[in-house]
Design an enzyme around this catalytic site. Structure first.
Site, PDB file in Angstrom:
ATOM      1  N   CYS A 115      -1.344 -53.708 -22.742  1.00  0.00           N
ATOM      2  CA  CYS A 115      -1.303 -55.058 -23.325  1.00  0.00           C
ATOM      3  C   CYS A 115      -0.179 -55.215 -24.342  1.00  0.00           C
ATOM      4  O   CYS A 115       0.215 -56.332 -24.665  1.00  0.00           O
ATOM      5  CB  CYS A 115      -2.637 -55.380 -23.981  1.00  0.00           C
ATOM      6  SG  CYS A 115      -3.983 -55.206 -22.825  1.00  0.00           S
ATOM      7  N   HIS A 262      -1.721 -61.601 -27.786  1.00  0.00           N
ATOM      8  CA  HIS A 262      -2.077 -61.138 -26.438  1.00  0.00           C
ATOM      9  C   HIS A 262      -3.396 -61.778 -26.036  1.00  0.00           C
ATOM     10  O   HIS A 262      -4.293 -61.954 -26.864  1.00  0.00           O
ATOM     11  CB  HIS A 262      -2.180 -59.613 -26.430  1.00  0.00           C
ATOM     12  CG  HIS A 262      -2.873 -59.099 -25.212  1.00  0.00           C
ATOM     13  ND1 HIS A 262      -2.435 -59.408 -23.950  1.00  0.00           N
ATOM     14  CD2 HIS A 262      -3.991 -58.337 -25.055  1.00  0.00           C
ATOM     15  CE1 HIS A 262      -3.256 -58.851 -23.072  1.00  0.00           C
ATOM     16  NE2 HIS A 262      -4.199 -58.194 -23.716  1.00  0.00           N
ATOM     17  N   ASN A 292      -6.993 -62.056 -18.566  1.00  0.00           N
ATOM     18  CA  ASN A 292      -6.114 -61.107 -19.250  1.00  0.00           C
ATOM     19  C   ASN A 292      -5.083 -60.587 -18.238  1.00  0.00           C
ATOM     20  O   ASN A 292      -5.432 -59.829 -17.331  1.00  0.00           O
ATOM     21  CB  ASN A 292      -6.974 -59.960 -19.812  1.00  0.00           C
ATOM     22  CG  ASN A 292      -6.154 -58.913 -20.540  1.00  0.00           C
ATOM     23  OD1 ASN A 292      -4.931 -58.904 -20.488  1.00  0.00           O
ATOM     24  ND2 ASN A 292      -6.841 -58.003 -21.211  1.00  0.00           N
TER      25      ASN A 292
HETATM   26  O1  UT7 Z   1      -6.567 -56.248 -23.156  1.00  0.00           O
HETATM   27  C1  UT7 Z   1      -7.011 -54.980 -23.465  1.00  0.00           C
HETATM   28  C2  UT7 Z   1      -7.868 -54.982 -24.651  1.00  0.00           C
HETATM   29  N1  UT7 Z   1      -9.198 -55.388 -24.258  1.00  0.00           N
HETATM   30  C3  UT7 Z   1      -9.952 -56.017 -25.115  1.00  0.00           C
HETATM   31  O2  UT7 Z   1      -9.496 -56.321 -26.192  1.00  0.00           O
HETATM   32  C4  UT7 Z   1     -11.368 -56.305 -24.744  1.00  0.00           C
HETATM   33  C5  UT7 Z   1     -12.252 -56.076 -25.917  1.00  0.00           C
HETATM   34  N2  UT7 Z   1     -13.692 -56.243 -25.645  1.00  0.00           N
HETATM   35  C6  UT7 Z   1     -14.219 -57.414 -25.263  1.00  0.00           C
HETATM   36  O3  UT7 Z   1     -13.538 -58.386 -25.056  1.00  0.00           O
HETATM   37  C7  UT7 Z   1     -15.726 -57.500 -25.139  1.00  0.00           C
HETATM   38  O4  UT7 Z   1     -16.278 -56.312 -25.648  1.00  0.00           O
HETATM   39  C8  UT7 Z   1     -16.216 -57.743 -23.706  1.00  0.00           C
HETATM   40  C9  UT7 Z   1     -15.892 -59.141 -23.279  1.00  0.00           C
HETATM   41  C10 UT7 Z   1     -15.595 -56.754 -22.742  1.00  0.00           C
HETATM   42  C11 UT7 Z   1     -17.739 -57.578 -23.616  1.00  0.00           C
HETATM   43  O5  UT7 Z   1     -18.375 -58.437 -24.527  1.00  0.00           O
HETATM   44  P1  UT7 Z   1     -19.496 -57.889 -25.529  1.00  0.00           P
HETATM   45  O6  UT7 Z   1     -19.995 -59.043 -26.266  1.00  0.00           O
HETATM   46  O7  UT7 Z   1     -18.885 -56.759 -26.317  1.00  0.00           O
HETATM   47  O8  UT7 Z   1     -20.608 -57.366 -24.547  1.00  0.00           O
HETATM   48  P2  UT7 Z   1     -21.219 -55.909 -24.369  1.00  0.00           P
HETATM   49  O9  UT7 Z   1     -20.220 -54.998 -23.703  1.00  0.00           O
HETATM   50  O10 UT7 Z   1     -21.806 -55.464 -25.666  1.00  0.00           O
HETATM   51  O11 UT7 Z   1     -22.366 -56.192 -23.323  1.00  0.00           O
HETATM   52  C12 UT7 Z   1     -23.467 -57.051 -23.665  1.00  0.00           C
HETATM   53  C13 UT7 Z   1     -24.370 -57.221 -22.457  1.00  0.00           C
HETATM   54  C14 UT7 Z   1     -24.746 -55.901 -21.792  1.00  0.00           C
HETATM   55  O12 UT7 Z   1     -26.068 -56.013 -21.357  1.00  0.00           O
HETATM   56  P3  UT7 Z   1     -27.292 -55.392 -22.218  1.00  0.00           P
HETATM   57  O13 UT7 Z   1     -26.994 -53.932 -22.314  1.00  0.00           O
HETATM   58  O14 UT7 Z   1     -27.228 -56.105 -23.544  1.00  0.00           O
HETATM   59  O15 UT7 Z   1     -28.489 -55.722 -21.404  1.00  0.00           O
HETATM   60  C15 UT7 Z   1     -23.843 -55.844 -20.590  1.00  0.00           C
HETATM   61  O16 UT7 Z   1     -24.391 -55.078 -19.522  1.00  0.00           O
HETATM   62  O17 UT7 Z   1     -23.683 -57.995 -21.451  1.00  0.00           O
HETATM   63  C16 UT7 Z   1     -23.759 -57.294 -20.190  1.00  0.00           C
HETATM   64  N3  UT7 Z   1     -22.561 -57.627 -19.424  1.00  0.00           N
HETATM   65  C17 UT7 Z   1     -22.490 -58.700 -18.612  1.00  0.00           C
HETATM   66  N4  UT7 Z   1     -23.388 -59.644 -18.285  1.00  0.00           N
HETATM   67  C18 UT7 Z   1     -22.993 -60.616 -17.439  1.00  0.00           C
HETATM   68  C19 UT7 Z   1     -21.383 -56.983 -19.413  1.00  0.00           C
HETATM   69  N5  UT7 Z   1     -20.521 -57.635 -18.588  1.00  0.00           N
HETATM   70  C20 UT7 Z   1     -21.185 -58.696 -18.094  1.00  0.00           C
HETATM   71  C21 UT7 Z   1     -20.840 -59.726 -17.190  1.00  0.00           C
HETATM   72  N6  UT7 Z   1     -21.765 -60.659 -16.900  1.00  0.00           N
HETATM   73  N7  UT7 Z   1     -19.604 -59.821 -16.646  1.00  0.00           N
END
Ligand code: UT7
Length: 336
Positions: A115, A262, A292
């Site tokens: 990125c 980014h 992204n």
């Molecule tokens: O460009 C490179 C750099 N990348 C980044 O900067 C990305 C940084 N991270 C993020 O943007 C976020 O962490 C994400 C968007 C990837 C994830 O969001 P989050 O609020 O941190 O969610 P999480 O990973 O803590 O997951 C929360 C819940 C989980 O379920 P449980 O364990 O709470 O039951 C996941 O399994 O959301 C679930 N989950 C989804 N649900 C529906 C994860 N992905 C999805 C999905 N649809 N696509």
């Protein structure tokens, strides 16, 4: 003294529009979850049939940038191609792009800084120009993520984030006493966080790059991310590198007409803006439409902003900031 000036920009999106609803048909996700957590509404992916690599999207973007710069491909004296998804394992996409542009001896360098790749590319171009090694440089960020994503529920946390696209910028060394062009760049990397966002296989460090007996759909072949850890580090590092870049450039945040962060997650950019007290009108976000696109995201946003006329007037001062896998982060301040 020579200054590094942007002469032309161009962008290319993959042809297949994929909405959040389309993804919800193939994995357990919802439009609501994706929009709430990331701001993304849609992205573009390459076709399911045929071949389309980062250099193909890069070629279309480059033709547009070259046309705006008024350059013929033969005038380019250096190509820098930033990508984490090169067309093939090797050689780099820069070589493939050069061939597609009809160039047979122009040097080409690939940058693997994810990125932050475009920022590393722009900073490298600036150094090449200021040291006299090159004067007309094509800097490209291009990615094809979709062919490498786990599009099942297992990979939903990553698959919904990424889009395919490319953007190109022609930069030229111009002798002037004016304080314009690239004002400063700051680059960083911390490999201690490499495991937080990576695609592990195929891995040349292993005796067998494709470990025998491992199914081709093993999750080790797909990108994996510790999302919350990356999110938290991004929100901490972006303000740091913003301050560092502004200080090096000798400008204040108030002098910045537009910030181009980014596009990894709209929530990250909103948290960053809130922390830095940057009003929404000075933040350029387009992740909603493209997802992204990694190394392409910042130049893609710049090209769109120039097209819309929101920046580009003489004196306009802008800031690019990025954070991503590596972990890497950086900033570049630029004045038109
Ligand atoms: O460009 C490179 C750099 N990348 C980044 O900067 C990305 C940084 N991270 C993020 O943007 C976020 O962490 C994400 C968007 C990837 C994830 O969001 P989050 O609020 O941190 O969610 P999480 O990973 O803590 O997951 C929360 C819940 C989980 O379920 P449980 O364990 O709470 O039951 C996941 O399994 O959301 C679930 N989950 C989804 N649900 C529906 C994860 N992905 C999805 C999905 N649809 N696509």
């Amino acid at each position: 003294m020579k200054k590094t000036i942007i002469k032309g920009t161009g962008r290319a999106l993959a042809p297949r529009l994929v909405t959040n609803e389309d993804l919800a048909k193939i994995m357990d996700t919802t439009d609501e979850w994706i929009q709430q957590r990331t701001g993304i509404q849609q992205r573009y992916w390459v076709p399911e049939e045929g071949q389309m690599g980062a250099s193909d999207l890069g070629l279309t973007a480059s033709h547009k940038a070259l046309e705006k710069a008024g350059w013929q491909p033969e005038e380019i004296d250096f190509i820098i191609f930033a990508t984490l998804s090169p067309d093939i394992f090797f050689p780099g996409s820069g070589c493939l792009l050069a061939e597609k542009l009809g160039l047979t001896s122009t040097p080409a360098l690939d940058i693997r800084q994810q990125c932050t790749g475009f920022l590393y590319g722009l900073a490298t171009a600036d150094s090449y120009i200021k040291s006299g090694l090159a004067n007309k440089i094509l800097v490209v960020g291009g990615e094809v993520h979709s062919s490498g994503l786990d599009k099942t529920t297992r990979g939903r946390d990553v698959a919904v984030l990424f889009g395919d696209g490319a953007a190109a910028v022609c930069v030229e060394g111009v002798k002037t006493d004016e304080n314009i062009g690239v004002l400063a760049s700051c680059l960083h990397a911390d490999g201690r966080g490499a495991d937080n966002l990576m695609t592990e296989l195929p891995a040349s460090r292993l005796p067998d790059r494709h470990p025998q007996g491992l199914p081709i759909d093993s999750e080790r072949f797909f990108p994996s991310m510790n999302g919350p850890a990356v999110f938290k580090t991004a929100v901490r590092k972006l303000p740091q590198v913003t301050r560092e870049t502004l200080e090096k450039a000798g400008v204040s945040l108030d002098d910045i007409d537009m910030v181009f962060p980014h596009q990894a997650n709209l929530r990250i950019n909103q948290a960053f803006a809130q922390f830095m007290k940057i009003d929404e009108a000075r933040m350029f976000n387009n992740i909603q439409k493209y997802g992204n696109t990694t190394a392409a995201s910042i130049p893609l946003a710049l090209d769109e902003a120039l097209e819309q006329g929101v920046v580009g007037k003489p004196g306009d001062t802008i800031l690019f900031v990025g954070f991503g896998a590596g972990l890497t982060w950086g900033g570049v301040a630029y004045r038109f």
